[in-house]
Write a protein that holds these residues in place. Sequence first.
Motif, PDB file in Angstrom:
ATOM      1  N   SER A   1       0.831  -1.201   0.000  1.00 31.85           N
ATOM      2  CA  SER A   1       0.000   0.000   0.000  1.00 31.85           C
ATOM      3  C   SER A   1       0.865   1.250   0.000  1.00 31.85           C
ATOM      4  CB  SER A   1      -0.920   0.003   1.221  1.00 31.85           C
ATOM      5  OG  SER A   1      -1.673   1.191   1.285  1.00 31.85           O
TER       6      SER A   1
ATOM      7  N   LYS B   1       1.182   3.752  -3.271  1.00 29.89           N
ATOM      8  CA  LYS B   1       0.771   5.146  -3.129  1.00 29.89           C
ATOM      9  C   LYS B   1       1.906   6.106  -3.464  1.00 29.89           C
ATOM     10  CE  LYS B   1      -2.828   4.456   0.288  1.00 29.89           C
ATOM     11  NZ  LYS B   1      -3.196   4.540   1.686  1.00 29.89           N
TER      12      LYS B   1
ATOM     13  N   PRO C   1      -2.555   4.428  -6.334  1.00 28.49           N
ATOM     14  CA  PRO C   1      -2.941   3.764  -5.074  1.00 28.49           C
ATOM     15  C   PRO C   1      -3.867   2.580  -5.337  1.00 28.49           C
ATOM     16  CG  PRO C   1      -3.365   6.132  -4.988  1.00 28.49           C
ATOM     17  CD  PRO C   1      -2.959   5.818  -6.388  1.00 28.49           C
TER      18      PRO C   1
END
Length: 168
Positions: free
Chosen positions: A37, A41, A46
């Motif tokens: 994650s 991002k 994302p």
Amino acid sequence: MPSVVIKYVQIVEAINYRLGRVVMYVIFAMIGVLLWSSISKTFFLPSLWTLETAQFLMVAYYILGGPYSMQLGSNVRMDLFYGEWTPRQKAWVDAFTIFFLIFFLGVLLWGGINSTAYSLEYAERSPTAWRPYMWPIKIVMIVGIFLMLLQATVEFLRDIARIRGLTL
């Protein structure tokens, strides 16, 4: 203690021990998801699935690891008075208070089964952008609550044995 009780305790504790030892490694899967994650991002687009996947993994880790934690006696107790009591006094208090836990787990299991049935019947999805189905994590929760209920009954039987001066 009767041999049926001893066998029941052995079976429940074997299941909870093995499952607990496996589930403890789910934390690494959760770390991997959260790491991905952060990377996605920062360097890519994302991911929609990472936050909810991490939440589902944490639920599985917590719910399925609970019976193992109870089996090891690593649950938190208020030690204000309890620490000074004899093992027999502790067993009496534990045998009484376990009924509150069993009642709570029974209500939780009943609600979980109803919620899972609803989830399966109506193909319930999460209201997020990713929209995963909710029934898999609800089934995990039912299994964990059921195993915790079984472990609570084992703890009750252990307390009864301690009160009688036996070991189980």
